[in-house]
Every structure is written in C-alpha cells, then in structure tokens.
Motif scaffolding. Sequence first.
Motif, PDB file in Angstrom:
ATOM      1  N   GLY A  20       0.828  -1.206   0.000  1.00 27.90           N
ATOM      2  CA  GLY A  20       0.000   0.000   0.000  1.00 27.90           C
ATOM      3  C   GLY A  20       0.862   1.256   0.000  1.00 27.90           C
ATOM      4  N   ASN A  21       1.952   1.263   0.772  1.00 32.57           N
ATOM      5  CA  ASN A  21       2.846   2.422   0.783  1.00 32.57           C
ATOM      6  C   ASN A  21       3.422   2.673  -0.598  1.00 32.57           C
ATOM      7  OD1 ASN A  21       2.410   2.880   3.423  1.00 32.57           O
ATOM      8  ND2 ASN A  21       4.384   2.102   4.151  1.00 32.57           N
ATOM      9  N   LEU A  22       3.791   1.593  -1.278  1.00 41.31           N
ATOM     10  CA  LEU A  22       4.361   1.743  -2.624  1.00 41.31           C
ATOM     11  C   LEU A  22       3.313   2.310  -3.567  1.00 41.31           C
ATOM     12  CD1 LEU A  22       6.252  -1.658  -2.845  1.00 41.31           C
ATOM     13  CD2 LEU A  22       7.176   0.566  -2.212  1.00 41.31           C
ATOM     14  N   ASN A  80       0.690   4.102  -2.723  1.00 37.60           N
ATOM     15  CA  ASN A  80       0.454   5.502  -2.353  1.00 37.60           C
ATOM     16  C   ASN A  80       1.491   6.416  -2.972  1.00 37.60           C
ATOM     17  OD1 ASN A  80      -1.780   4.973  -0.922  1.00 37.60           O
ATOM     18  ND2 ASN A  80      -0.787   5.003   1.100  1.00 37.60           N
ATOM     19  N   ASN A  81       2.748   5.978  -2.915  1.00 33.31           N
ATOM     20  CA  ASN A  81       3.813   6.777  -3.533  1.00 33.31           C
ATOM     21  C   ASN A  81       3.533   6.970  -5.010  1.00 33.31           C
ATOM     22  OD1 ASN A  81       5.145   6.995  -1.179  1.00 33.31           O
ATOM     23  ND2 ASN A  81       6.792   5.553  -1.684  1.00 33.31           N
ATOM     24  N   ALA A  82       3.169   5.855  -5.674  1.00 32.19           N
ATOM     25  CA  ALA A  82       2.916   5.929  -7.114  1.00 32.19           C
ATOM     26  C   ALA A  82       1.749   6.880  -7.384  1.00 32.19           C
ATOM     27  CB  ALA A  82       2.632   4.538  -7.669  1.00 32.19           C
ATOM     28  N   VAL A  83       0.692   6.760  -6.591  1.00 32.14           N
ATOM     29  CA  VAL A  83      -0.488   7.612  -6.791  1.00 32.14           C
ATOM     30  C   VAL A  83      -0.124   9.085  -6.591  1.00 32.14           C
ATOM     31  CG1 VAL A  83      -2.720   8.224  -5.821  1.00 32.14           C
ATOM     32  CG2 VAL A  83      -2.141   5.834  -6.191  1.00 32.14           C
ATOM     33  N   ARG A  84       0.774   9.295  -5.619  1.00 32.65           N
ATOM     34  CA  ARG A  84       1.139  10.674  -5.306  1.00 32.65           C
ATOM     35  C   ARG A  84       1.967  11.300  -6.437  1.00 32.65           C
ATOM     36  NH1 ARG A  84       3.832  11.223   0.244  1.00 32.65           N
ATOM     37  NH2 ARG A  84       1.702  10.912   0.971  1.00 32.65           N
ATOM     38  N   HIS A  85       2.807  10.468  -7.081  1.00 29.13           N
ATOM     39  CA  HIS A  85       3.729  11.044  -8.065  1.00 29.13           C
ATOM     40  C   HIS A  85       3.304  10.809  -9.505  1.00 29.13           C
ATOM     41  CE1 HIS A  85       6.289  10.604  -4.440  1.00 29.13           C
ATOM     42  NE2 HIS A  85       6.660  11.822  -4.804  1.00 29.13           N
ATOM     43  N   LEU A 132       8.448   8.308   5.697  1.00 25.67           N
ATOM     44  CA  LEU A 132       8.629   7.014   6.380  1.00 25.67           C
ATOM     45  C   LEU A 132       8.140   5.841   5.528  1.00 25.67           C
ATOM     46  CD1 LEU A 132       7.589   7.449  10.113  1.00 25.67           C
ATOM     47  CD2 LEU A 132       9.753   6.633   9.219  1.00 25.67           C
ATOM     48  N   GLY A 133       7.359   6.142   4.499  1.00 32.15           N
ATOM     49  CA  GLY A 133       6.669   5.091   3.745  1.00 32.15           C
ATOM     50  C   GLY A 133       7.573   3.970   3.269  1.00 32.15           C
ATOM     51  N   LEU A 134       8.654   4.350   2.606  1.00 26.82           N
ATOM     52  CA  LEU A 134       9.517   3.307   2.047  1.00 26.82           C
ATOM     53  C   LEU A 134      10.254   2.537   3.145  1.00 26.82           C
ATOM     54  CD1 LEU A 134      10.964   4.978  -1.170  1.00 26.82           C
ATOM     55  CD2 LEU A 134       9.432   3.031  -1.004  1.00 26.82           C
TER      56      LEU A 134
END
Length: 449
Positions: free
Chosen positions: A352-354, A356-361, A415-417
């Motif tokens: 999910g963190n990964l 989220n990162n993708a969605v954010r960028h 902190l996500g990654l």
Amino acid sequence: MVLVRLRDSTNGFAAWFNRVTPKGLYPRSLLIIVTPMVILQSVLAFVFMERHYNVVTRRLSAAVSQDISAVVSLYDLLPRTNDHIALRTFASRNLSLNVAVLPPTDLPPPGPKPFFSVLDAALSREIGLRLKQPFWLDTVGRSMLIEVRVKMDDAVLRIFAPRNAAYASNSHIFLLWMVGTSLVLLAVAILFLRNQIRPIENLADAAEAFGKGRDVENFRPRGAREVRRAAIAFLEMKRRIERQIEQRTTMLAGVSHDMRTILTRFKLELAFLPEGESEALKKDVDELQGMLEAYLAFARGDPGEQAALTDMGELIEDLRLNAERDGATATASFMGPPLVEVKADQLKRCIGNLVNNAVRHARCVAIAGTRDARYLIVTVDDDGPGIPEEKREEVFRPFLRLDDARNQDAGGSGLGLSIARDIARAHGGDIQLSDSPMGGLRATVRIPV
Ligand SMILES: Nc1ncnc2c1ncn2[C@@H]1O[C@H](COP(=O)(O)OP(=O)(O)OP(=O)(O)O)[C@@H](O)[C@H]1O
Ligand SMILES: [Mg+2]
C-alpha cells in the motif's frame, strides 16, 4: 606443473563427485553406510564363491569319483554273477551309491553342459583322472541325483550318487544369510538414521520459518547432543532478536508519545501568540506533529500479527480500488497460486505504501503479482518522474523525502519506504527500486514463500 594438473583433476573429480552424489543429509548418510556394506559383501561373496565353494566342491567331487572308481575296480575283481548282488549291496551300504549293471551298449551322447556349474566341471575332471574307461555324466537330469555311466568291457555300469555328496550344496544358505542380515542391517540403519536426521530437518525448518517471519510452532531441541546444542542456540538467538524488536518498538512508542505531549503544549502556547507572527512556527509544529503521528503509527503498527494464508489476488485488487479512489488509473493482475502464508495486514501496508507513492507522483499505476515455487513477487509501476538511480538506496532512509522542493504540500513524512522495506525484510524478503517500462518508478517486493 604436474602438481597443478593433479590439483585440477582432483578439483574436477570433486566437482563431479559433488554433482552426482545426493544433496540431502539423509540419502548421504545412508550412502555412507550402504556403500561399504555392499562392497564388503560383494568381496566376501566373490572370495567365498571363488575359493571356498570351488575347493569344497572339488574335494567332494574327488571323494565321489574315488567311490565310483572303487566300484568299477570291484566290478572287475568280483566274480560275475547274474544279479551282481555283492557289488550292489557293498556300494549301497558302504558308499551310498546305487549301482546297476546294464547290458553293454554305447554310452548316450554327452548332454548339454550346464551353463554355470562348478559341479559338472569338477566331477568330470575328477572321474577322468581316476578311470581309464569311457564314461558319461549327467549332473542336470535329476534334481537329487547324479548319474554316471561307465562303459566296461562286458557291461555298462550305471551309478547314481546323491547330488549333495558331490558339492557344497548349502552355500546358498550362506549367501541367503548374508543378504538377509544385510537387509536387516539396512532396515535398522534407515530407521535409526531417520530418527537422527529428523531433529536436524526440524531445526532447518524452524530457522527458515523464523527467517520468513512466521511462527515457529512447537519446536524444541531434540536428537543428538550437537543438534540439540544448535537448536538451543537458535532458540536463544530467536529470543534475543524478538526482545530487541520489542524493545525498539516500545522505545519508539515512548519517545513519540512524550514528544507528542510536549508538542501539544507547544501548540497551546502558540495559540496565545498574536496572529501573523507565529504563522511559520505553527506550520513547522504541524509538520513535526505529522511526522510524529506517522512514527507513532509505525511503532504501533508492529503488533504480533501472525502469518496466515492470504489470498494475494484479493489483496492486490483491494489496493487497486484504493488507488482508483485516490484518483489514479490503476490496473492489477496476479499470476500463480494466490494463497500465500504472510502477515496480511503488514504486507498490505507494505505494498500500500508503494501504491500511495505511485499515486502521489503519477497518474497511472500498475500492480502485478506473480507467485512461483519459491517467491512471491509484487511490482508496482507508475508513469511519474521516477527516482534517479543514485538516490534509490537513500530514499529508504526514514524521514528522507526527495520532493521537498518538488511540491511541499503533497509530501508525506518520508517514512513510507522505510516501513515498506521493514515489513518485506521481516518476511525474509526485500524491496528493490528500478526503472519502470511505464516511464516512472518500479518498486519490486520479493518475498520467499
Ligand atoms: N513512485 C515514486 N515516484 C517518484 N518519487 C518517489 C516515488 N516513491 C517515492 N518517491 C520519493 O521517495 C521519497 C521517500 O518516499 P517515502 O514513501 O519513504 O516517503 P513519502 O512518500 O514522502 O512519505 P510517506 O510515505 O510517509 O507519506 C518520497 O519523498 C519521494 O520523493
Ligand atoms: Mg510514501
């Protein structure tokens, strides 16, 4: 030069030997026991057959042929009567031979020689040594008897001798015993070895399970002393690691909590300051609080979740729905048997963190899972700006954010990654970043199953 060549050939042999011998401890130890046994037995059997059996058979054949030549001589010496009663009684009583005097005819043609008979060869040689008369020999025809016919001047003597008087008939028994006892030995070895090796296998399984972050169920040190020592050492190590993780978590939680209290006080005091003067300060404090909340969530988010069979296809589909809800175009796919033993909540957080990162960028996200015999691999691709190669290790550091300059507001805590990698490693796996075929970043989670 010679030494080098010698070493090379030894190395070659060692490599070959390593390749052909079995890899498991169990088959290896069995081989160590069975090979010498088979060699020993073969040598024994060979020597026995070759020497003992042959010698004994030759001696016995000599004895029988002596008896036969005695009968032949006696026939010549005794006066001819009609029924030859004296000769026959003498032979049957003293020599265990059954003698009949047949009318003089030609001897039958020699029968086919048995393929593998020491008896036939030994007997015909021994008789040939002692008799001048032509004779005919049949060791095959009847099972219990040997038939010999001797052509005399005026008759043919037919003599039956018991077969077992002529050769070492009980040597099969010896071989049978040998094979039988080795089978017993083998069975005992298999049974005992199994018991010796099971604790080692258990230890290996337990260590592997622990490495994958799974529960080590009812494992206790058993077996030989050395194995037990290794098992005890493993349990000690496991306990130390678990204690350390627990300590880290409680410390993080404690620190974060204390700091949160101070921060709350800070905000209260800021509220009393005149408007405008404290704007920047307020923003900083808010950011600090955000970081702390994330930290706290991280510290809290490591409760003793147990690994359980999880449908990865479903989990990935859930994440895709979340991504769509956040406004991205997302695709999801999964290949292979979907049930995997993992800590579902943790893994969902990790991937999910990964996502989220993708969605954010980025705008488009592709989540793809595959599972084979050894690994569960999930890749998260996006079409965003990606991360330059030299930064790809750095971004895993806690609180490190690259996009401070890119867009201040959208940034998270950084902190996500680190959390994602933490979870992947707790499962015995890892996360790798690389270029995505979609143009952005590809994050690959690989976990042994
Ligand atoms: N898919 C991506 N594309 C481009 N840059 C990325 C991507 N994923 C992560 N990054 C960069 O790596 C940095 C660290 O990511 P990480 O997930 O650790 O923190 P974050 O996303 O900023 O915060 P958090 O995940 O805690 O909300 C991000 O700040 C971002 O600059
Ligand atoms: Mg993130």
